[in-house]
Design an enzyme around this catalytic site. Structure first.
Site: not given
Ligand code: BGC
Length: 717
Positions: A268-270
């Site tokens: 996932s992104d942050y």
């Protein structure tokens, strides 16, 4: 050891892990969690994530380690405490260099030189790997057609073919020789998918793309990066079809696993998994965890729904443990391929780090890339300057070291020279204010008597990048007015521009020369100086259109024709697709850029007027350097498919070559096209072609070319 044996070993290892330990492999946190003494207090971010020391020590990977010493410390502490002793994997954002900073990606796109992209990635990997980093979150393969979006700076512009070519080259550079090499990094392509189409250019905003636009334009660059071997894929913050990309089964299963047959680790992104709640697509973290793993998300970055909820979801049979196993196997395989089981400290080497970062070889490469990244937008012959002219160097970037660009977290601004540092021997007057009121009468007199005024303008580097969108893309702080004021004092004005996105340049276009530098990295000032004095002949071409007005956005060269296209030559153009207050064309088109020499194109020839699907079209053109100096030209080939079952773009870049010619030299340039270049994607991703007329355009930009036609037919009969 053959692949089969390797797989068995990983599977055996998997069997030794408890469910909780397996889930831990999918958790990624920042290193400070391990550096602070966890036993003392569970507070701050830890409490927010609902994590305690036991859970932290189950983590599978780390985000953003800062030095070899830090990596060694964190890994050691972790392994001492860990039961299973599976080493942590270290990931970080190495975007356009580690300590040696290269031009920002949009500027790298302007080189139209994939070999240079590969080399920059190679050197970035060599430097970053000495800090014990194993994976870089680069390249960004998001197509960007909206200059308001701050992250335009992180990509290669508006064209799928150019973006895909550059992204694939970077992947090759990072992973050269294999990701188990001490000086290689595994590449994580991002942000999957469609992130660059955020509505109105506002970061993190909704994306609403038709499937056909998604497949034909946006997905191609990610696919090419994966075909080049990228081992990870980061999801994007946006929704697609109203489902957050991070939990989007169409993207993560149908496209990535089924259509593309990719075994890449997904991440996932942050906190993008945590943000699924804000998107209104899950009630709580428990539901998020279920949706994430089911959709095909492997690693969760900087949020904690997996570690806090997956175990229970598996116990209650709401999530099948085989999904967890599949994800963990991919992570373990990556660790194994990187070589972490043989050496948990892989790459980390303080001595090597000291000796290679910012080495002459690396800085020389940075210079070489920067040389080809700057785009000369205007020049009435004032450039190059002769050595004896007196120059006044003014403007906010005249003596500013903050021009290496966003996402250069290890780049030290103070190590590099400002423009003033490199030009001071030739400067008769300097001032860094962008407000003409700050210039005294004497200052103005000095400006007036200087042979040339070099005006260094732009937007600060923090104006672009993540979360840094702008609604107004003109030069900030009234710099247009400042330019006009300076120009009225001394018309011999040359403008040097620093920026992370296309800006509105209608005013500064009137300068005698205009050099678009974006952010050129560690050797920025040296290169600009050498361009000013003709030691370097600029050869960059715009990888993205520069609009005339914000109201034209999105504006890109490869658009559809519409039912009522605008024709410049047609005077009775009332009911056509246009604006009443601005023409349709950009101020500077895709592929445009000047040189100190001139190139002449002639003799465009194609091998077949009728082409069958199994044949190769050979296209050739003569290119001559008719100017006085050596130069490089980007020869661009575009195609137009006139009639198909869906409306097709008026032109699409299919090939380019960067060619160097001496003055008066001629070269015949060859291109070869096959049916795959004539195919296009339908809304389900199927590639098709149609018989009929095609135009081939070959030239120096998307608007300056020679053209000819051929017809695609099933057979010659
Ligand atoms: C950015 C990514 C980056 C990640 C890790 C996010 O905020 O969108 O591009 O790789 O942080 O630093």
């Amino acid at each position: 050891m053959n692949k089969k044996t390797e797989e068995i070993e990983i599977r055996t290892l998997l069997k030794t892990l408890t469910t909780k330990e397996k889930i831990g492999q999918l958790m990624q946190l920042a290193p400070f969690f391990f550096i602070h003494d966890l036993e003392v207090e569970v507070a701050g971010p830890l409490r927010e994530l609902n994590l305690d020391a036991d859970k932290i020590y189950l983590s599978g990977s780390i985000l953003g380690v800062g030095s070899p010493e830090e990596m060694i410390r964190v890994q050691k502490k972790y392994l001492e405490r860990s039961r299973h002793k599976i080493p942590l994997l270290f990931m970080a954002d190495v975007i356009h260099g580690y300590k040696t900073i290269f031009p920002v990606p949009i500027a790298l796109g302007a080189t139209f030189h994939p070999e240079l992209a590969e080399l920059t990635a190679r050197i970035s990997a060599r430097e970053a790997s000495t800090s014990g980093i194993h994976v870089t979150f680069s390249p960004m393969a998001d197509l960007a057609r909206d200059p308001r979006w701050g992250r335009v700076v992180e990509g290669f512009g508006e064209d799928p073919y150019l973006t895909g070519t550059m992204a694939a080259s970077m992947v090759k550079g990072y992973q050269k020789g294999g990701i188990n090499q001490d000086d290689a990094l595994a590449s994580c392509i991002k942000h999957f998918a469609g992130y660059g189409a955020s509505e109105a250019g506002r970061d993190y905003n909704t994306v609403d793309l038709s499937r056909i636009a998604l497949f034909s334009d946006y997905l191609e660059p990610y696919k090419r990066a994966l075909d080049a071997g990228a081992r990870l894929v980061m999801t994007s913050f946006n929704t697609l079809d109203r489902i957050p990309a991070t939990i989007n089964p169409f993207l993560l299963r149908t496209v990535l696993r089924e259509k593309w047959n990719s075994g890449a680790v997904t991440i996932s992104d942050y906190d993008s998994l945590g943000q699924v709640k804000a998107h209104g697509v899950a009630h709580d973290d428990r539901e998020i965890a279920k949706k994430g793993l089911t959709a095909g998300l492997d690693i969760e970055m900087a949020s904690s729904s997996y570690i806090n909820h997956l175990e229970e979801l598996i116990q209650t049979n709401e999530v099948d443990e085989s999904l967890l196993d599949e994800a963990v196997l991919r992570v373990l395989q990556l660790k194994k391929d990187i070589g972490l089981f043989e050496n948990p400290y892989k790459g980390a080497n303080p001595n090597k780090h000291q000796s290679i970062v910012l080495s002459k070889e690396h800085l020389d490469l940075s210079y070489r890339v920067a040389k080809e990244s700057a785009v000369l937008l205007e020049n009435d012959g004032i450039l190059p300057l002769s050595n004896d002219v007196s120059i006044a160097l003014v403007g906010p970037y005249a003596n500013n070291k903050s021009v290496i660009g966003p996402w250069s977290w290890h780049g030290k601004r103070d190590l590099h020279n400002s423009l003033y540092d490199v030009l001071k021997d030739r400067v008769s007057f300097t001032h860094t204010s962008a407000d003409i009121e700050d210039y005294s009468k004497e200052d103005k007199a000095k400006l007036q008597t200087a042979s040339i005024v070099v005006l260094a303008l732009g937007e600060p580097d923090y104006f672009s990048g993540e979360a840094h969108s702008r609604s107004d893309i003109s030069l900030p702080d009234h710099q247009d007015d400042f330019f006009q004021a300076i120009r009225s004092i001394n018309p011999n004005t040359v403008v040097i521009l620093f920026n992370g996105r296309p800006l509105l340049l209608n005013q500064v276009k009137e300068s005698r020369a205009l050099l678009e530098c974006f952010f050129l990295g560690s050797m920025s000032s040296e290169v600009i100086k050498d361009i000013l004095y003709g030691i370097v002949n600029p050869s960059g071409k715009l990888p993205i259109s520069f609009p005339r007005a914000v109201g034209q956005i999105p504006l890109y060269y490869n658009h559809l024709n519409t039912g009522r296209p605008y024709h410049v030559e047609n005077k009775s153009n009332e009911y056509v697709s246009k604006y009443m207050d601005v023409v349709n064309t950009p101020l500077y088109p895709f592929g445009y850029g000047l040189s100190y020499t001139q190139f002449f194109y002639d003799n465009l020839t194609i091998s077949n007027e009728i082409l069958c699907p199994d044949e190769t079209l050979h296209v050739s053109v003569n290119l001559t350097n008719i100017g006085q100096v050596k130069g490089q030209e980007v020869v661009q080939l575009y195609l137009r498919d006139h009639v198909a079952r869906v409306s097709r773009p008026i032109q699409e870049l299919k090939r380019f070559q960067k060619i160097e010619l001496q003055s008066n030299e001629t070269k015949m340039i060859h291109f070869y096209l096959t049916i795959s270049d004539l195919q296009y994607s339908m809304e389900d991703g199927e590639m098709v072609y149609d018989q009929g007329l095609f135009t081939v355009m070959v030239g120096s930009s998307s608007t300056d070319y020679l053209e000819t036609t051929f017809t695609l037919k099933e057979s010659h009969k």
